[in-house]
Scaffold this active site. Structure first.
Site, PDB file in Angstrom:
ATOM      1  N   GLY A 217       0.674  -1.352  -0.167  1.00 12.56           N
ATOM      2  CA  GLY A 217       0.008   0.078  -0.477  1.00 12.56           C
ATOM      3  C   GLY A 217       1.221   1.418   0.085  1.00 12.56           C
ATOM      4  O   GLY A 217       1.184   1.692  -1.732  1.00 12.56           O
TER       5      GLY A 217
ATOM      6  N   GLY B  73      -2.578  12.788  -9.843  1.00 14.32           N
ATOM      7  CA  GLY B  73      -4.483  12.389  -8.956  1.00 14.32           C
ATOM      8  C   GLY B  73      -3.789  13.076  -7.546  1.00 14.32           C
ATOM      9  O   GLY B  73      -4.985  12.947  -7.103  1.00 14.32           O
ATOM     10  N   ARG B  74      -3.056  13.253  -7.069  1.00 10.77           N
ATOM     11  CA  ARG B  74      -3.432  13.916  -5.344  1.00 10.77           C
ATOM     12  C   ARG B  74      -3.703  15.370  -6.097  1.00 10.77           C
ATOM     13  O   ARG B  74      -4.588  15.469  -5.330  1.00 10.77           O
ATOM     14  CB  ARG B  74      -1.577  13.728  -5.051  1.00 10.77           C
ATOM     15  CG  ARG B  74      -1.080  12.735  -4.570  1.00 10.77           C
ATOM     16  CD  ARG B  74      -0.252  12.105  -4.350  1.00 10.77           C
ATOM     17  NE  ARG B  74       0.500  10.439  -3.949  1.00 10.77           N
ATOM     18  CZ  ARG B  74       1.863  10.070  -3.955  1.00 10.77           C
ATOM     19  NH1 ARG B  74       2.295  11.272  -3.445  1.00 10.77           N
ATOM     20  NH2 ARG B  74       1.108   9.240  -3.893  1.00 10.77           N
TER      21      ARG B  74
ATOM     22  N   GLU C 111      -4.686   7.547  -2.764  1.00 14.55           N
ATOM     23  CA  GLU C 111      -3.838   8.432  -3.214  1.00 14.55           C
ATOM     24  C   GLU C 111      -2.249   8.604  -2.197  1.00 14.55           C
ATOM     25  O   GLU C 111      -2.168   9.703  -2.585  1.00 14.55           O
ATOM     26  CB  GLU C 111      -3.899   8.876  -4.374  1.00 14.55           C
ATOM     27  CG  GLU C 111      -5.578   8.280  -5.287  1.00 14.55           C
ATOM     28  CD  GLU C 111      -5.827   8.734  -6.637  1.00 14.55           C
ATOM     29  OE1 GLU C 111      -4.742   9.747  -6.845  1.00 14.55           O
ATOM     30  OE2 GLU C 111      -6.250   8.755  -7.777  1.00 14.55           O
ATOM     31  N   GLY C 112      -1.787   7.961  -1.187  1.00 15.77           N
ATOM     32  CA  GLY C 112      -1.418   8.360  -0.642  1.00 15.77           C
ATOM     33  C   GLY C 112      -1.137   8.493   0.633  1.00 15.77           C
ATOM     34  O   GLY C 112      -2.454   9.513   0.861  1.00 15.77           O
ATOM     35  N   THR C 113      -1.329   8.165   1.699  1.00 12.22           N
ATOM     36  CA  THR C 113      -2.057   8.630   2.851  1.00 12.22           C
ATOM     37  C   THR C 113      -1.385  10.125   3.915  1.00 12.22           C
ATOM     38  O   THR C 113      -0.277  10.258   2.833  1.00 12.22           O
ATOM     39  CB  THR C 113      -1.249   7.358   4.308  1.00 12.22           C
ATOM     40  OG1 THR C 113       0.243   7.770   4.213  1.00 12.22           O
ATOM     41  CG2 THR C 113      -1.932   5.531   3.995  1.00 12.22           C
TER      42      THR C 113
END
Ligand code: CAA
Length: 381
Positions: free
Chosen positions: A130, A241-242, A362-364
């Site tokens: 993840g 995406g972020r 899309e990244g914690t």
């Protein structure tokens, strides 16, 4: 930095706002309750050019900039966060195809994706990979002009509705992230199947699934970029995406604020509308201020991307701040609604659940902080 939208950007914002408020907002609650994928609405959004917004027109897209994309995402998310993530992921899939695809791949996959003839999925995450995205276990072995893929992907947005998947697999185990390659996989390829459809807390109108590769045969011409470039291709796509998730967070937060102010002006307690109480007013002031700060950070990252300048740090800052902000704002909006906010009769209950995932996918937030810290610390004095 001053921020003035162009005439065209303002027009896109108003057009998407009108569409979202009329065609999406009134039915978003039903989609959420019944976990209905908004198929028809996605087709209408495709006609409006919202599924491949930053793809040039010669490849079927709207040929617009990232600022316009952010504004549109904010408007769609205001009405329905589930619909916005479907739109966001489709745009996310278009980017690496545009940047790294061969002409044949662009014609075959990018054009219909940008036109919204079918939708796409971005399949990086695995059960054991993840945040540590390079820890991929899915393997790809080249044999007679086919890569044979084996492994499982997880948490894949639009998994059961997508036709095209950008995914990654290890082609050289010893090389760690330099041994990861990216592939274009089509629904129906032998050995490829959709696994479990996840039962989520929020974003219930968007499907999230497992993908299973069992000796899946992917033609070698479906390698995206070169062997070993997959990790970088996916990381670069996630930068853009972020900005999308930050925009989504701003949209949900604005919906929370508008719902809370509407309610506070109508609801009376102790002989006056609760909007007259300082405790409520200060909450509303903090919400409005935080939303504005997040919006500016998000548009700044979008503008840097449009100017071709480095934007990794700014995209992570926007995503970090906006996603944490929307959770604070949703909490306050629900608090202002009191007991009614806890009921499914009021949309703020859905906003609260939908907001939660923004600090995760899309990244914690923790990964965003690592990305930001690394870039801040590597800056020369
Ligand atoms: N752009 C291009 N290349 C990049 C990059 C970027 N933004 N970030 C890193 N790289 C490159 C580095 O330059 C490096 O390459 P070299 O070795 O050639 O120099 C390589 O990638 C490895 O970099 P790191 O050493 O920094 O990599 P790492 O293994 O320590 O991890 C990480 C980096 C930032 C933690 C990364 O793993 C990460 O972003 N993790 C989170 C993953 C994530 O966001 N997943 C979301 C799934 S998709 C999703 O949620 C979509 C959806 O459906 C809604």
């Amino acid at each position: 930095m001053t921020f003035q939208l162009t005439e065209e950007q303002r027009m896109i914002q108003m057009t998407v706002r009108e569409f979202a408020r009329k065609e999406i907002e009134p039915i978003a609650g039903k989609w959420d309750r019944e976990s209905l994928f908004p198929e028809e609405t996605i087709s209408k959004m495709a006609e409006m050019g919202l599924l491949g917004m930053m793809v040039p027109s010669e490849y079927g897209g709207a040929g617009l900039d990232t600022v316009s994309y952010s504004l549109a995402m904010q408007e769609i998310a205001y009405a329905c966060a589930s619909t916005s993530v479907i739109m966001g992921v489709n745009n996310l899939v278009c980017e690496p195809l545009l940047k790294f695809g061969t002409e044949a791949q662009k014609q075959k996959y990018l054009v219909p994706l940008a036109q919204g003839k079918f939708i796409g999925s971005f399949a990086l995450t695995e059960p054991g990979a993840g945040s540590d995205a390079a820890n991929q276990k899915t393997s790809a072995l080249l044999k007679d002009n086919f890569y044979i893929l084996n492994g499982t992907k997880m948490f894949i947005t639009s998994g059961s509705h997508a036709k095209v998947f950008i995914t990654t697999a290890v082609t050289d185990k010893a090389a760690r992230h330099h041994g990861i390659s990216a592939f274009i996989v089509e629904k129906g390829m032998p050995g490829f199947s959709i696994g479990k459809i996840e039962d989520k807390m929020g974003l219930r109108a968007s499907d999230t699934t497992e993908l299973i590769f069992e000796n899946c045969r992917v033609p070698s011409e479906n390698l995206l970029g070169k062997e070993g470039e997959g990790f970088k291709i996916m990381m670069a796509a996630l930068d853009g995406g972020r900005i999308g998730i930050a925009s989504q967070s701003v949209g949900i937060a604005q919906a929370c604020l508008d719902a809370a102010t509407r309610y506070a002006k109508k609801r009376e307690a102790f002989g006056q509308p609760i909007a007259e109480f300082q405790g409520i007013r200060w909450m509303i002031a903090d919400m409005a201020t935080e939303i504005e700060a997040a919006r500016l950070l998000t548009l700044q990252a979008a503008l840097l991307k449009d100017r071709g300048l480095p934007f990794t740090k700014e995209a992570s800052m926007a995503k970090l701040f906006a996603s944490e902000m929307v959770n604070r704002v949703a909490y306050k909006a629900l608090q202002i609604h009191g007991g009614y906010g806890y009921l499914k009769d009021f949309p703020v209950e859905r906003y609260y659940r939908d907001a939660r995932v923004t600090t995760i996918y899309e990244g914690t937030s923790e990964i965003q902080r690592n990305v930001i810290a690394k870039l801040v610390l590597s800056t020369e004095d």
